[in-house]
Design a protein around this motif. Structure first.
Motif, PDB file in Angstrom:
ATOM      1  N   ASN A 167      25.241 -35.112-104.598  1.00 63.23           N
ATOM      2  CA  ASN A 167      24.031 -35.669-103.980  1.00 63.23           C
ATOM      3  C   ASN A 167      23.796 -37.101-104.480  1.00 63.23           C
ATOM      4  O   ASN A 167      24.528 -37.592-105.350  1.00 63.23           O
ATOM      5  CB  ASN A 167      22.796 -34.774-104.216  1.00 63.23           C
ATOM      6  N   GLY A 168      22.770 -37.732-103.936  1.00 58.88           N
ATOM      7  CA  GLY A 168      22.516 -39.137-104.273  1.00 58.88           C
ATOM      8  C   GLY A 168      21.929 -39.328-105.655  1.00 58.88           C
ATOM      9  O   GLY A 168      22.071 -40.402-106.259  1.00 58.88           O
ATOM     10  N   THR A 169      21.259 -38.309-106.165  1.00 63.13           N
ATOM     11  CA  THR A 169      20.666 -38.401-107.499  1.00 63.13           C
ATOM     12  C   THR A 169      21.762 -38.397-108.575  1.00 63.13           C
ATOM     13  O   THR A 169      21.735 -39.227-109.493  1.00 63.13           O
ATOM     14  CB  THR A 169      19.686 -37.227-107.731  1.00 63.13           C
ATOM     15  N   VAL A 170      22.714 -37.499-108.455  1.00 64.27           N
ATOM     16  CA  VAL A 170      23.803 -37.484-109.442  1.00 64.27           C
ATOM     17  C   VAL A 170      24.676 -38.728-109.296  1.00 64.27           C
ATOM     18  O   VAL A 170      25.273 -39.193-110.274  1.00 64.27           O
ATOM     19  CB  VAL A 170      24.648 -36.185-109.401  1.00 64.27           C
ATOM     20  N   GLU A 181      23.183 -50.882-107.085  1.00 65.08           N
ATOM     21  CA  GLU A 181      22.475 -50.797-105.810  1.00 65.08           C
ATOM     22  C   GLU A 181      22.258 -49.325-105.450  1.00 65.08           C
ATOM     23  O   GLU A 181      23.236 -48.600-105.282  1.00 65.08           O
ATOM     24  CB  GLU A 181      23.279 -51.449-104.690  1.00 65.08           C
ATOM     25  N   ASP A 182      21.008 -48.927-105.328  1.00 68.15           N
ATOM     26  CA  ASP A 182      20.700 -47.609-104.770  1.00 68.15           C
ATOM     27  C   ASP A 182      20.582 -47.816-103.262  1.00 68.15           C
ATOM     28  O   ASP A 182      19.537 -48.240-102.769  1.00 68.15           O
ATOM     29  CB  ASP A 182      19.404 -47.062-105.376  1.00 68.15           C
ATOM     30  N   ALA A 183      21.677 -47.526-102.583  1.00 72.74           N
ATOM     31  CA  ALA A 183      21.743 -47.783-101.140  1.00 72.74           C
ATOM     32  C   ALA A 183      21.557 -46.495-100.334  1.00 72.74           C
ATOM     33  O   ALA A 183      21.978 -46.396 -99.182  1.00 72.74           O
ATOM     34  CB  ALA A 183      23.067 -48.449-100.797  1.00 72.74           C
ATOM     35  N   ALA A 184      20.878 -45.514-100.953  1.00 69.32           N
ATOM     36  CA  ALA A 184      20.683 -44.200-100.318  1.00 69.32           C
ATOM     37  C   ALA A 184      20.086 -44.315 -98.918  1.00 69.32           C
ATOM     38  O   ALA A 184      20.381 -43.505 -98.047  1.00 69.32           O
ATOM     39  CB  ALA A 184      19.775 -43.341-101.198  1.00 69.32           C
ATOM     40  N   GLU A 185      19.222 -45.325 -98.734  1.00 71.00           N
ATOM     41  CA  GLU A 185      18.501 -45.436 -97.469  1.00 71.00           C
ATOM     42  C   GLU A 185      19.066 -46.537 -96.584  1.00 71.00           C
ATOM     43  O   GLU A 185      18.462 -46.875 -95.563  1.00 71.00           O
ATOM     44  CB  GLU A 185      17.014 -45.731 -97.773  1.00 71.00           C
ATOM     45  N   ALA A 186      20.181 -47.114 -97.008  1.00 73.15           N
ATOM     46  CA  ALA A 186      20.610 -48.351 -96.350  1.00 73.15           C
ATOM     47  C   ALA A 186      22.082 -48.353 -95.963  1.00 73.15           C
ATOM     48  O   ALA A 186      22.720 -49.403 -95.953  1.00 73.15           O
ATOM     49  CB  ALA A 186      20.294 -49.536 -97.259  1.00 73.15           C
ATOM     50  N   PHE A 211      25.055 -43.890-102.701  1.00 79.77           N
ATOM     51  CA  PHE A 211      24.527 -43.482-101.392  1.00 79.77           C
ATOM     52  C   PHE A 211      24.124 -42.011-101.465  1.00 79.77           C
ATOM     53  O   PHE A 211      24.618 -41.274-102.315  1.00 79.77           O
ATOM     54  CB  PHE A 211      25.596 -43.659-100.309  1.00 79.77           C
ATOM     55  N   SER A 212      23.240 -41.623-100.551  1.00 81.41           N
ATOM     56  CA  SER A 212      22.850 -40.214-100.425  1.00 81.41           C
ATOM     57  C   SER A 212      23.149 -39.759 -99.010  1.00 81.41           C
ATOM     58  O   SER A 212      22.986 -40.525 -98.056  1.00 81.41           O
ATOM     59  CB  SER A 212      21.349 -40.060-100.692  1.00 81.41           C
ATOM     60  N   PHE A 213      23.555 -38.498 -98.885  1.00 79.77           N
ATOM     61  CA  PHE A 213      23.796 -37.930 -97.559  1.00 79.77           C
ATOM     62  C   PHE A 213      22.922 -36.701 -97.341  1.00 79.77           C
ATOM     63  O   PHE A 213      23.339 -35.703 -96.743  1.00 79.77           O
ATOM     64  CB  PHE A 213      25.278 -37.572 -97.382  1.00 79.77           C
ATOM     65  N   ASN A 220      18.192 -36.106 -94.067  1.00 77.09           N
ATOM     66  CA  ASN A 220      17.447 -37.119 -93.312  1.00 77.09           C
ATOM     67  C   ASN A 220      18.003 -38.534 -93.502  1.00 77.09           C
ATOM     68  O   ASN A 220      17.399 -39.500 -93.065  1.00 77.09           O
ATOM     69  CB  ASN A 220      15.948 -37.066 -93.668  1.00 77.09           C
ATOM     70  N   LYS A 221      19.138 -38.657 -94.154  1.00 78.47           N
ATOM     71  CA  LYS A 221      19.697 -39.993 -94.357  1.00 78.47           C
ATOM     72  C   LYS A 221      20.535 -40.400 -93.132  1.00 78.47           C
ATOM     73  O   LYS A 221      20.878 -39.563 -92.299  1.00 78.47           O
ATOM     74  CB  LYS A 221      20.540 -40.027 -95.637  1.00 78.47           C
ATOM     75  N   THR A 222      20.868 -41.685 -93.045  1.00 79.11           N
ATOM     76  CA  THR A 222      21.494 -42.228 -91.830  1.00 79.11           C
ATOM     77  C   THR A 222      22.772 -41.487 -91.457  1.00 79.11           C
ATOM     78  O   THR A 222      23.011 -41.195 -90.290  1.00 79.11           O
ATOM     79  CB  THR A 222      21.740 -43.736 -91.989  1.00 79.11           C
TER      80      THR A 222
HETATM   81  C1  LIG Z   1      17.449 -39.978-100.923  1.00 80.68           C
HETATM   82  C2  LIG Z   1      17.377 -40.924-102.045  1.00 80.68           C
HETATM   83  C3  LIG Z   1      18.005 -40.696-103.289  1.00 80.68           C
HETATM   84  C4  LIG Z   1      18.570 -39.388-103.731  1.00 80.68           C
HETATM   85  O1  LIG Z   1      19.321 -38.707-102.915  1.00 80.68           O
HETATM   86  P1  LIG Z   1      19.514 -37.105-102.970  1.00 80.68           P
HETATM   87  O2  LIG Z   1      20.781 -36.997-102.192  1.00 80.68           O
HETATM   88  O3  LIG Z   1      18.351 -36.499-102.294  1.00 80.68           O
HETATM   89  O4  LIG Z   1      19.672 -36.678-104.377  1.00 80.68           O
HETATM   90  C5  LIG Z   1      17.989 -41.693-104.229  1.00 80.68           C
HETATM   91  N1  LIG Z   1      17.367 -42.844-104.019  1.00 80.68           N
HETATM   92  C6  LIG Z   1      16.728 -43.107-102.865  1.00 80.68           C
HETATM   93  C7  LIG Z   1      16.069 -44.426-102.696  1.00 80.68           C
HETATM   94  C8  LIG Z   1      16.686 -42.155-101.852  1.00 80.68           C
HETATM   95  O5  LIG Z   1      16.018 -42.413-100.728  1.00 80.68           O
END
Ligand SMILES: *Cc1c(COP(=O)(O)O)cnc(C)c1O
Length: 387
Positions: free
Chosen positions: A56-59, A153-158, A177-179, A182-184
């Motif tokens: 996930n995006g957090t790890v 860069e936390d590009a989870a939303e970008a 990145f996060s998948f 609800n992500k792109t």
């Molecule tokens: C979604 C998100 C994460 C974490 O992603 P998960 O996959 O839900 O763990 C981290 N940073 C931002 C800015 C996010 O929007």
């Protein structure tokens, strides 16, 4: 009840076919051909040398910080206006998050505040491209270079957003990145760490796979983690990636339609800065104050429209609120903002309904028809109900 959800993934490409292939071949765990296919295609898409898929995006953020050697005693600068995971990951490694305020126009981390917060303990700047709008990377990279600190860069939303024609995630030292659903692009749960640095990617791979040594089987030489992605998730991710350009075009179209139909209303939007390509993860508006925000959200929900509040600034949450601090712009945005339904398959007629409802609500408010929630409930519904 919910007629227009705030988000819903689009899974009409090769997702089913590739997942079925995993099941039929029995490659369902964290080994298999889809993993490297997804990683390679992802790296190519955003033009970075290395990408490694995680659960996930957090790890992904946790691994990025570990790979850079961030730990106890270090400070990491992070915007307070972000999703909680950006900040929690800093705590996971024992470092201290140092919050910065946001810019009023783009809602991104304020470079002047970043520069002010740099100390001898600063190890990294963790940037978040909030809601799909890129940060001011020229300024941030200049500051980082001048002070010798890393940029994450936390590009989870970008995913797919660009700063001066370069994809976000390809600019700093390492990016994530996060998948999430609800992500792109989504894999259900999933994430990716990317970098152009061979040493950093080797560390991330080592740590995500239980710290397995390369020279001997079942021998571990660090305390690692099981942060791997499954082949099934990667199969979904590969299918999503094939449709990514289309999703981004649809999301930009959704944003343009919102701008068109909200044009004459007393709402503010996140401005697209010059020289950036905004992918509008969640199209968002600001209304006059927190009370109207909450009332409007209730009003929309009663009409089957789901929304989200903008992120609450993390420095206001109990575990991060000491010492007391104030970040005026982030607080203002956080209390007044609403994320509107923003998924690729959203139809123009649905966007019109959302905007009509907002217009009706704000019009009535202006006429002082609403002073409290009970009154709102009592006022007859006028907005364009489709059934
Ligand atoms: C979604 C998100 C994460 C974490 O992603 P998960 O996959 O839900 O763990 C981290 N940073 C931002 C800015 C996010 O929007």
């Amino acid at each position: 009840m919910i007629e227009i959800p705030v988000y819903q993934p689009s899974l009409s490409g090769n997702e089913k076919k590739y997942v079925l292939d995993c099941l039929e071949s029995t490659w369902i765990s964290s080994k298999g051909a889809y993993l490297s296919k997804f990683e390679d295609a992802f790296a190519q898409k955003i033009n970075v040398k290395h990408a490694t898929a995680v659960s996930n995006g957090t790890v992904a953020l946790h691994l990025a910080l570990l790979a850079l050697g961030v730990g106890p005693g270090d400070e990491v600068i992070v915007p307070t206006l972000t999703y909680i995971a950006s900040v929690n990951a800093i705590r996971y490694v024992g470092a201290t998050p140092i919050f910065v305020d946001s810019l009023r126009d783009t809602w991104q981390a304020d470079p002047a505040d970043i520069e002010k917060k740099i100390t001898s303990k600063t190890k990294a700047i963790l940037l978040v491209h909030l809601y799909g709008h890129p940060c001011n990377m020229d300024e941030v990279m200049r500051i980082a270079k001048q002070h010798g600190v890393y940029v994450i860069e936390d590009a989870a939303e970008a995913f797919g957003s660009k700063y001066r024609d370069v994809c976000v995630g390809a600019i700093g030292d390492i990016a994530t990145f996060s998948f999430f659903g609800n992500k792109t692009i989504t894999t259900g749960e999933g994430g990716m760490v990317v970098t152009n640095d061979q040493t950093l990617i080797d560390r991330v791979k080592h740590l995500k796979g239980q710290g397995l040594a390369t020279h001997r089987q079942y021998w571990h030489d660090v305390v690692g983690y099981n942060y791997r992605m499954t082949n099934i998730c990667a199969a979904i991710g590969l299918a999503q990636l094939e449709q990514a350009d289309q999703f981004i075009e649809q999301k930009r179209n959704v944003a343009n339609l919102y701008k068109k139909y909200l044009k004459d209303l007393p709402v503010e939007i996140q401005e697209e800065a010059p020289d950036v390509f905004h992918t509008y993860w969640m199209f968002s508006i600001l209304v006059a104050d927190a009370k109207i925000r909450d009332q409007l959200r209730d009003y929309l929900l009663e009409r089957g429209i789901e929304t989200r509040p903008l992120f609450y600034p993390v420095h206001t949450m109990p575990m991060y609120s000491t010492p007391f601090q104030s970040h005026k712009v982030a607080e203002d945005l956080g209390w007044r903002g609403i994320n509107l339904p923003s998924y690729p398959g959203l139809q123009e007629s649905q966007i019109i309904k959302v905007c009509d409802c907002i217009k009706t609500f704000l019009g009535k408010r202006q006429n002082n028809l609403y002073r409290n929630r009970a009154e709102i409930a009592a006022v007859p519904i006028r907005c364009n109900k489709q059934n």
